[in-house]
Structure formats: structure tokens, C-alpha cells
Design an enzyme around this catalytic site. Sequence first.
Site, PDB file in Angstrom:
ATOM      1  N   ASP A 121      42.140  20.676 -25.265  1.00 43.10           N
ATOM      2  CA  ASP A 121      42.986  21.733 -25.779  1.00 43.10           C
ATOM      3  C   ASP A 121      44.492  21.617 -25.247  1.00 43.10           C
ATOM      4  O   ASP A 121      44.731  22.056 -23.936  1.00 43.10           O
ATOM      5  CB  ASP A 121      42.476  23.241 -25.611  1.00 43.10           C
ATOM      6  N   GLU A 122      45.385  20.970 -25.988  1.00 41.88           N
ATOM      7  CA  GLU A 122      46.673  20.554 -25.282  1.00 41.88           C
ATOM      8  C   GLU A 122      46.589  20.060 -23.737  1.00 41.88           C
ATOM      9  O   GLU A 122      47.232  20.419 -22.832  1.00 41.88           O
ATOM     10  CB  GLU A 122      47.503  21.896 -25.477  1.00 41.88           C
ATOM     11  N   PRO A 123      45.658  18.943 -23.702  1.00 42.50           N
ATOM     12  CA  PRO A 123      45.598  18.495 -22.142  1.00 42.50           C
ATOM     13  C   PRO A 123      46.733  17.814 -21.679  1.00 42.50           C
ATOM     14  O   PRO A 123      46.838  17.673 -20.487  1.00 42.50           O
ATOM     15  CB  PRO A 123      44.489  17.231 -22.677  1.00 42.50           C
ATOM     16  N   PHE A 124      47.716  17.647 -22.582  1.00 40.37           N
ATOM     17  CA  PHE A 124      49.072  17.134 -21.868  1.00 40.37           C
ATOM     18  C   PHE A 124      50.208  18.201 -21.505  1.00 40.37           C
ATOM     19  O   PHE A 124      51.204  17.843 -21.141  1.00 40.37           O
ATOM     20  CB  PHE A 124      49.509  16.185 -22.757  1.00 40.37           C
ATOM     21  N   THR A 204      51.347  21.098 -31.513  1.00 41.88           N
ATOM     22  CA  THR A 204      52.010  22.472 -31.608  1.00 41.88           C
ATOM     23  C   THR A 204      53.453  22.537 -31.635  1.00 41.88           C
ATOM     24  O   THR A 204      54.144  21.722 -31.036  1.00 41.88           O
ATOM     25  CB  THR A 204      51.901  23.214 -30.250  1.00 41.88           C
TER      26      THR A 204
END
Length: 484
Positions: A121-124, A204
Site C-alpha cells: 500500500d504505497e510502499p514508496f 495516488t
Amino acid sequence: MSTYSCLIILALFTIFTISWRAQAVGVNWGTMASHPLPPPKVVKLLKSNNINKVKLFDTNSDVLQALSGTNIVVTVGIPNTMLRSLNSSKKAAGSWVHDNVTRYFSNGGAGVRIEYVAVGDEPFLQSYGEQFHPYVIGAAANIQSALARAKLDSNVKVVVPCSFDSFQSESSLPSKAHFRPDLNKTMIELLTFLNKHGSPFFVTLSPYVTLLQNKNISLDFSLFKETARPHNDSHRTYKNSFELCFDTVVTALSTAGFPDMDVIVANIGWPTDGGANATSYLAETFMKGLMNHLHSNLGTPLRPKHPPLETYILSLLDEDQRNIASGNFERHWGLFTFDGQAKYHVDLGQGSKSLVNAQNVEYLSSRWCVVNNNKDLSNATASALEACSNADCTALSAGGSCFNITWPSNISYAFNSYYQQHDQQAESCDFGGLGLITTVDPSMDHCRFPIELRTSGSESYTIYNFYWITFLVATLLAFLRDFA
Ligand SMILES: *[C@@H]1O[C@H](CO)[C@@H](O)[C@H](O)[C@H]1NC(C)=O
Ligand SMILES: *[C@@H]1O[C@H](CO)[C@@H](O)[C@H](O)[C@H]1NC(C)=O
Ligand SMILES: *[C@@H]1O[C@H](CO)[C@@H](O)[C@H](O)[C@H]1NC(C)=O
Ligand SMILES: *[C@@H]1O[C@H](CO)[C@@H](O)[C@H](O)[C@H]1NC(C)=O
Ligand SMILES: *[C@@H]1O[C@H](CO)[C@@H](O)[C@H](O)[C@H]1NC(C)=O
Ligand SMILES: *[C@@H]1O[C@H](CO)[C@@H](O)[C@H](O)[C@H]1NC(C)=O
Ligand SMILES: *[C@@H]1O[C@H](CO)[C@@H](O)[C@H](O)[C@H]1NC(C)=O
Ligand SMILES: *[C@@H]1O[C@H](CO)[C@@H](O)[C@H](O)[C@H]1NC(C)=O
Ligand SMILES: *[C@@H]1O[C@H](CO)[C@@H](O)[C@H](O)[C@H]1NC(C)=O
């Protein structure tokens, strides 16, 4: 051309447009709530609003059970904390796919119509540092091959949701955009992987956070107002923040060598509490502007006539336990309040301008916890702060709906939030003798003191089950004794 063929073409065009509109907009359904609305009620809410795509952040079995047989198309998610083990073990990836995809998957019929697996989930996200970077591509590749072994890879695509802070650009010009330097290498690997498997790029977009962070962006520009001053990028003109954010992504993809990569907007929304300009009125303006833009099918200056393949609204419901590291507004993204009541009205493409509320919602009793004004309140602020570290006090923060309530009402707000989150147990309204349980609603004009939802784990249910089990065990023991 005969009138008939004209009519047929018109009919086909209408069907195509309607189905395109219905397909294109989905919602994120998160469950980081102390008292989540029961999944079957959420599914009813989705159906009554004709929302037929949802993105989940995990694979909660109650949620997937409720989605079974509904024809709602689903993205399931893998939490960041699992990436490490899924990178290092093909076996773990195989088990994950077996337990969390194969078991539920169907192409229509009784199961769940799973379309994407979101790895991480949005690891960056920049605030995570580089802790997940080394595992993302390996985990995605292992999930991909597990899906292939299960013969699901032609129906289920692997994606990796990227945060809006994965990009940088000089003077916020889309034409100058590129991936954050620390991501350069990982992004090329990710895009190569996605491209090879025909998967889209999930990203996103956050016009709201852009507004907070960038002094050059005006509120009108963020809200799609016709009167907003446009931003020029050499010969291209940007009329709103959405187009600017989207083309930033498009340029970064092109710079990395993937100019034709399909883009899906995985998260986009406007919060209604807990921050500057976070109100229902502005959220409604934003959503209407966004929907008009998507429905117009115009695309953006860099991708004219190619709007995002799909767009997922952040979010369906408010969640009182979402992480607030990036701001108190994080718990207020919902189109609906935590209890499924529409905050405003918008046509999501469902063919109706108003949203339908959740029905037959069950609440805890009409009881609140407030501060006892007859006591010495010199230590009350400390108690309230302690309550807030557990409960949800985001409405009390600057820009929040309860920011301007006076002391000691703000103490009562904190006490009540704690009390509700603890299922109105009497001892959770103690606060060293400063708390008082009341049946008079302390809510004010703009500041609502919520009553939480009745969930299977809450209040009398637990006690009830406990008594039943005790009763059954006692009966069994008595029976065995008589028998012996
Ligand atoms: C990821 O998994 C691969 C294959 O098991 C392994 O060689 C590699 O060291 C792992 N990466 C990290 C950072 O542990
Ligand atoms: C399936 O997903 C759940 C929730 O995301 C997770 O806790 C569980 O470990 C997964 N199953 C396997 C076999 O990894
Ligand atoms: C704001 O705009 C000015 C002039 O257009 C530009 O020089 C500056 O870099 C911009 N700042 C940001 C944060 O985009
Ligand atoms: C942006 O471009 C338009 C037309 O190309 C022009 O009329 C306008 O003055 C420009 N605005 C700025 C701030 O440069
Ligand atoms: C890598 O980062 C630099 C900026 O540090 C940027 O100029 C370059 O275009 C980036 N490469 C890719 C493929 O995004
Ligand atoms: C938006 O927020 C700014 C900063 O808090 C404030 O000055 C402005 O009045 C707000 N505008 C609206 C319409 O809420
Ligand atoms: C407030 O807290 C202090 C330190 O814990 C304590 O000594 C004092 O008695 C408390 N006052 C009241 C009115 O409870
Ligand atoms: C708090 O602010 C709202 C508007 O945001 C206003 O309507 C209300 O009267 C204010 N309450 C107090 C006590 O000032
Ligand atoms: C309540 O308001 C008082 C006075 O404005 C302030 O000192 C206190 O920190 C507030 N407490 C909370 C929990 O917001």
C-alpha cells in the site's frame, strides 16, 4: 443512412457511454475503524449507489464474504509488512494467492470478481524511507508467478500503488517531472514488470495535499473553478490541479521510457474535517468538478481524449483509526460518514445526483461521556490528552469541525471519543473521577459528538456470549457428573 441504423448507432453509443461511466469510477473501502460498519451493510450501500468497483487494502475475509456473488469488481491488497516474506519465498506467495485469491475468485457467479492484486500500500511513500524498496518487485513477481500457477493470471493483474510523492518537478511544471531520484532504479524495474504483464500503473493523485504544500496552487485551481488562474507550461495550459497532477505522472512515465503506460488513479478525494479547507462544502465542489472532468472524457493536455482508465475515490467511509502521520484530515476522506450517511451529494456516474444512505444502522445506546463541571478540572487537560492518544480527536485540530468549541467542552469531546471507542463501558468514562455519563447529547452546531456503531464485539454481545458459554459448560459438566 436510414433512421433505423441511426437509432441503432445512437442506442449502442448510449449503452457504451453508460457502461463506460459506470465502469470508470470506483471507491476505496478501508477498514481502519474502531467500529466498522458491518460488511453486508457496506455492500448494500455500494449496491444502492450503483458503485460496482471497489479497492480494498487487505483481504479481510468478512469483507470478501460479503462481496461474494455481487458482481462488484474488486482490487485486493497486500499490506507492506508482508512484502519482505513474499519477496523471499515463492511458497509464501503461493499460499497467499491460494488463501486470499483462489479461494474467493470467480468470473461471475458465487465468488468474488477479483481483478487486481495490489502489492503493498504505497510502499514508496517518502515517510517510509527505503525500508520496502528492496522487496516490492520481488514480491510482485512471486505473486505474479503464483497467479500463473493457479491459472488466474489472465483474469487477475498484479499492480503496485504508488504515492503522489513518488514524483518531483521543477516549479511544479508537468513537463519537468520525473520520479524521485531514490526511486529511479526501482521504478524502471517496476515499469518493466508491469509492461511485460500488461498491468496498468496505479497512482495516488492528491490535489488536496498539493494545495496545503504548494503556495503557487490556489483553492479555486484545486476545485476545478472555471475562474481559476490557469498554469502555463510552455505552450500547454492547465486549468485545474487534477490535470497538472495527472500530467506530472505522464511525464515521469515517459522520461522513464514508458510513454504509453495505462494509468489508473488509485486514490483521489477531498477530506471534510481535520485540516484547512477540509469541509463538506469544498469536498462537494471538488467531487463535482472531478466527475464532470472524468465524464467529459476530455483527458489532459498530455493525454487528450485519454482520461485515466479508472478512478478510485478516496474514500467510501471515514475511518477513525487511519494513520494520521500526514495529517489529521486522513480520518475524514469518506463520501459517507463512518456510519454510512452521505456527507454531500454527487453523481458518481450512477445515474442519480444524490447518494443513498446506509439503512438499518445499529448504534450503541444514546449515552455520552462528558467532563463533570462540579469537579476541580485543573488536571482535566492532561486526562484529555491521554484519552486523545487512544481515541480520535482529529475534529479538535486546527481547521477541524470542533476546533472552536471552548474549554472544557473540548475535554468532553476527548472523553466521549474514548468512551465510545471503548463500547461505552462505564470504567472508560472514569478519568480519575472527572468523567460523567449523560443521556443529553452534548453536540453543538458544527461539532458532532458521535455515538459509535454496535458491532458484534461490542457492549452486551460479549457479555451475552460469555454468559452463554459459561452456561453451556456448566450444563455439560452437570450432565457428565450425573452420567458418572
Ligand atoms: C528478495 O528475494 C530474493 C530471492 O529469494 C533474494 O535473493 C533477495 O536477497 C531478497 N531481497 C532482499 C532485500 O532480501
Ligand atoms: C491472506 O491475507 C490475510 C490478510 O491480508 C493475511 O493475514 C494472511 O496471512 C494471508 N494468507 C496467507 C497464506 O498469506
Ligand atoms: C511558484 O511559481 C514561481 C513562479 O512561477 C516559481 O519560480 C516557483 O518555483 C514556484 N514554486 C513552486 C513550489 O512550485
Ligand atoms: C498562459 O497562456 C495563455 C494563452 O496561451 C495566456 O493568455 C496567459 O496570459 C498565460 N498566463 C500566464 C500567467 O503566463
Ligand atoms: C532519475 O533522476 C534524475 C534526477 O535526479 C532525473 O533527471 C532522471 O530523469 C531520472 N530518471 C528517470 C528514468 O526517471
Ligand atoms: C482555506 O484555507 C485557508 C488557510 O487556512 C483560509 O485562509 C481560507 O479562508 C480557506 N478558504 C475556505 C473557502 O475555506
Ligand atoms: C493534579 O495532578 C497532580 C500531579 O499528578 C496531583 O498532585 C494533584 O493532586 C492533582 N490535582 C487534582 C485536583 O486532582
Ligand atoms: C464555530 O465555527 C462555525 C463555522 O465554522 C460557526 O458556525 C460556529 O458558530 C462557531 N462556533 C462558535 C462557538 O464560535
Ligand atoms: C482544550 O482547550 C484548551 C484551551 O483552549 C487547551 O489548552 C487544551 O489543550 C484543549 N484540549 C484539547 C484536548 O484539545
